[in-house]
Design a protein around this motif. Sequence first.
Motif, short mmCIF file in Angstrom:
data_model
loop_
_atom_site.label_atom_id
_atom_site.label_comp_id
_atom_site.label_asym_id
_atom_site.label_seq_id
_atom_site.Cartn_x
_atom_site.Cartn_y
_atom_site.Cartn_z
N PRO A 15 -24.23 18.88 14.54
CA PRO A 15 -23.69 18.77 15.90
C PRO A 15 -23.66 20.13 16.59
CG PRO A 15 -21.94 18.54 14.27
CD PRO A 15 -23.24 18.63 13.52
N TRP A 16 -23.65 20.11 17.92
CA TRP A 16 -23.58 21.33 18.71
C TRP A 16 -22.33 22.10 18.33
CZ3 TRP A 16 -26.37 24.58 21.24
CH2 TRP A 16 -25.77 25.51 22.05
N HIS A 17 -22.46 23.40 18.16
CA HIS A 17 -21.32 24.24 17.79
C HIS A 17 -21.61 25.68 18.17
CE1 HIS A 17 -24.14 24.72 14.49
NE2 HIS A 17 -23.50 25.85 14.17
#
Length: 88
Positions: A76-78
Amino acid sequence: NFRKKGEDTAPFLQFYNTWRDIPSVKRLATSPLLCQAACTMLNLPISTLSPSSSVKLRLYQDSVFIKRKNKDGITPWHIDGRMMPFDT
């Protein structure tokens, strides 16, 4: 020289400071072209980067992250900013 321990359980493979072990990465990390690009991004005058200059650029870290096809799933985007203490 890449790690094998825990390779099957890691979300992806990670290697740090590869410039120390891989000659082609060392050539890239120490290349004048990369130094010029960093100076441009940091708004430093390139002409000040002579051996007698007080301006120094240091490679903080190089990282290689490898996601294995059909194995590692979605990341996931982070943001990893809290892991990089650039203000110290």
